[in-house]
Design a protein around this motif. Structure first.
Motif, PDB file in Angstrom:
ATOM      1  N   PRO A 273       0.829  -1.216   0.000  1.00 56.84           N
ATOM      2  CA  PRO A 273       0.000   0.000   0.000  1.00 56.84           C
ATOM      3  C   PRO A 273       0.866   1.270   0.000  1.00 56.84           C
ATOM      4  CG  PRO A 273      -0.861  -1.593   1.570  1.00 56.84           C
ATOM      5  CD  PRO A 273       0.463  -2.134   1.082  1.00 56.84           C
ATOM      6  N   GLY A 274       0.741   2.063  -1.040  1.00 59.03           N
ATOM      7  CA  GLY A 274       1.542   3.274  -1.183  1.00 59.03           C
ATOM      8  C   GLY A 274       2.837   3.041  -1.937  1.00 59.03           C
ATOM      9  N   GLY A 275       3.122   1.782  -2.301  1.00 62.14           N
ATOM     10  CA  GLY A 275       4.305   1.451  -3.091  1.00 62.14           C
ATOM     11  C   GLY A 275       5.595   1.887  -2.428  1.00 62.14           C
ATOM     12  N   SER A 276       6.572   2.237  -3.247  1.00 61.29           N
ATOM     13  CA  SER A 276       7.892   2.603  -2.728  1.00 61.29           C
ATOM     14  C   SER A 276       7.846   3.877  -1.890  1.00 61.29           C
ATOM     15  CB  SER A 276       8.897   2.758  -3.872  1.00 61.29           C
ATOM     16  OG  SER A 276       8.517   3.819  -4.715  1.00 61.29           O
ATOM     17  N   GLU A 277       6.869   4.738  -2.137  1.00 64.70           N
ATOM     18  CA  GLU A 277       6.769   5.988  -1.369  1.00 64.70           C
ATOM     19  C   GLU A 277       6.536   5.725   0.116  1.00 64.70           C
ATOM     20  OE1 GLU A 277       7.403   9.074  -2.465  1.00 64.70           O
ATOM     21  OE2 GLU A 277       7.867   8.189  -4.423  1.00 64.70           O
ATOM     22  N   SER A 278       5.717   4.732   0.426  1.00 71.95           N
ATOM     23  CA  SER A 278       5.470   4.442   1.846  1.00 71.95           C
ATOM     24  C   SER A 278       6.400   3.345   2.376  1.00 71.95           C
ATOM     25  CB  SER A 278       4.005   4.063   2.080  1.00 71.95           C
ATOM     26  OG  SER A 278       3.677   2.889   1.392  1.00 71.95           O
ATOM     27  N   LEU A 279       6.823   2.418   1.521  1.00 69.36           N
ATOM     28  CA  LEU A 279       7.685   1.331   1.980  1.00 69.36           C
ATOM     29  C   LEU A 279       9.129   1.776   2.170  1.00 69.36           C
ATOM     30  CD1 LEU A 279       8.058  -1.641   2.690  1.00 69.36           C
ATOM     31  CD2 LEU A 279       8.313  -2.120   0.241  1.00 69.36           C
ATOM     32  N   GLY A 280       9.634   2.619   1.272  1.00 67.18           N
ATOM     33  CA  GLY A 280      11.030   3.058   1.333  1.00 67.18           C
ATOM     34  C   GLY A 280      11.454   3.546   2.711  1.00 67.18           C
ATOM     35  N   PRO A 281      10.757   4.520   3.274  1.00 66.04           N
ATOM     36  CA  PRO A 281      11.144   5.006   4.599  1.00 66.04           C
ATOM     37  C   PRO A 281      11.089   3.929   5.690  1.00 66.04           C
ATOM     38  CG  PRO A 281       9.652   6.557   3.549  1.00 66.04           C
ATOM     39  CD  PRO A 281       9.680   5.324   2.682  1.00 66.04           C
ATOM     40  N   ARG A 282      10.192   2.973   5.547  1.00 65.03           N
ATOM     41  CA  ARG A 282      10.074   1.910   6.555  1.00 65.03           C
ATOM     42  C   ARG A 282      11.241   0.940   6.510  1.00 65.03           C
ATOM     43  NH1 ARG A 282       4.695  -0.944   7.196  1.00 65.03           N
ATOM     44  NH2 ARG A 282       5.588  -1.229   9.265  1.00 65.03           N
TER      45      ARG A 282
ATOM     46  N   ILE B 271      15.346   3.033   2.851  1.00 70.54           N
ATOM     47  CA  ILE B 271      15.803   3.292   1.482  1.00 70.54           C
ATOM     48  C   ILE B 271      14.924   4.401   0.919  1.00 70.54           C
ATOM     49  CG2 ILE B 271      16.187   2.317  -0.822  1.00 70.54           C
ATOM     50  CD1 ILE B 271      16.153  -0.476   0.476  1.00 70.54           C
ATOM     51  N   SER B 272      15.537   5.374   0.245  1.00 67.24           N
ATOM     52  CA  SER B 272      14.703   6.434  -0.325  1.00 67.24           C
ATOM     53  C   SER B 272      13.757   5.821  -1.361  1.00 67.24           C
ATOM     54  CB  SER B 272      15.559   7.523  -0.968  1.00 67.24           C
ATOM     55  OG  SER B 272      15.976   7.124  -2.255  1.00 67.24           O
ATOM     56  N   PRO B 273      12.551   6.353  -1.477  1.00 64.27           N
ATOM     57  CA  PRO B 273      11.574   5.795  -2.414  1.00 64.27           C
ATOM     58  C   PRO B 273      12.099   5.699  -3.848  1.00 64.27           C
ATOM     59  CG  PRO B 273      10.469   7.293  -0.924  1.00 64.27           C
ATOM     60  CD  PRO B 273      11.943   7.422  -0.653  1.00 64.27           C
ATOM     61  N   ALA B 274      12.807   6.725  -4.311  1.00 61.15           N
ATOM     62  CA  ALA B 274      13.320   6.704  -5.686  1.00 61.15           C
ATOM     63  C   ALA B 274      14.374   5.610  -5.861  1.00 61.15           C
ATOM     64  CB  ALA B 274      13.905   8.066  -6.058  1.00 61.15           C
TER      65      ALA B 274
END
Length: 147
Positions: free
Chosen positions: A15-24, A27-30
């Motif tokens: 849910p939210g893709g890399s934008e929400s998973l990255g910080p968790r 790793i930066s979303p990009a």
């Protein structure tokens, strides 16, 4: 599914893709998007990152793809139970019978029309993993009772 596709799908289906998973996962979303992009040859997930992503998402597809690619079956280990009893073993045996029946039903369904497609094979495989997990749970409960 191969490991590259499994990594891509694990990140993008979250849910939210890399934008929400990255910080968790730190790793930066990009960068995360680049690491799971099958067309990117400069960024790659480390094993530690893949494990962290699987843990945070509770999505075993990368591990399953790796196991399958090397000819292994992946069976989820049973949760530890603190107290074991005859009733808990009986309860798990009933669960094993249910899983075995579901496995048989999937095999029957796959063969019923005289043709077997890959989706049916996937359903049989998933039901088979449930049987193997149930067997492991019976063993775990008996082990918990061992003196």
């Amino acid at each position: 599914m191969n490991t590259t596709d499994a990594a891509y799908n694990t990140v993008h289906d979250y849910p939210g893709g890399s934008e929400s998973l990255g910080p968790r996962v730190g790793i930066s979303p990009a960068v995360l998007r680049n690491k799971v992009n099958p067309n990117n040859s400069t960024h790659h997930l480390t094993l530690e990152e893949a494990q962290k992503i699987s843990a945070v998402t509770a999505d075993p597809r990368m591990l399953q793809a790796w196991a399958r690619a090397d000819g292994y079956l992946l069976v989820k280990a049973p949760d530890s139970c603190k107290t074991e009893s005859d009733m808990s073993v009986l309860e798990q045996m009933a669960g094993l019978m249910v899983a075995n029946g579901a496995f048989g039903q999937e095999v029957y369904n796959a063969l019923a029309d005289g043709r077997v497609d890959l989706l049916e094979v996937d359903r049989v495989e998933q039901a088979g993993r449930s049987v193997m997990t149930a067997v492991a749970e019976v063993k775990q409960r008996l082990k918990g009772m061992a003196e």
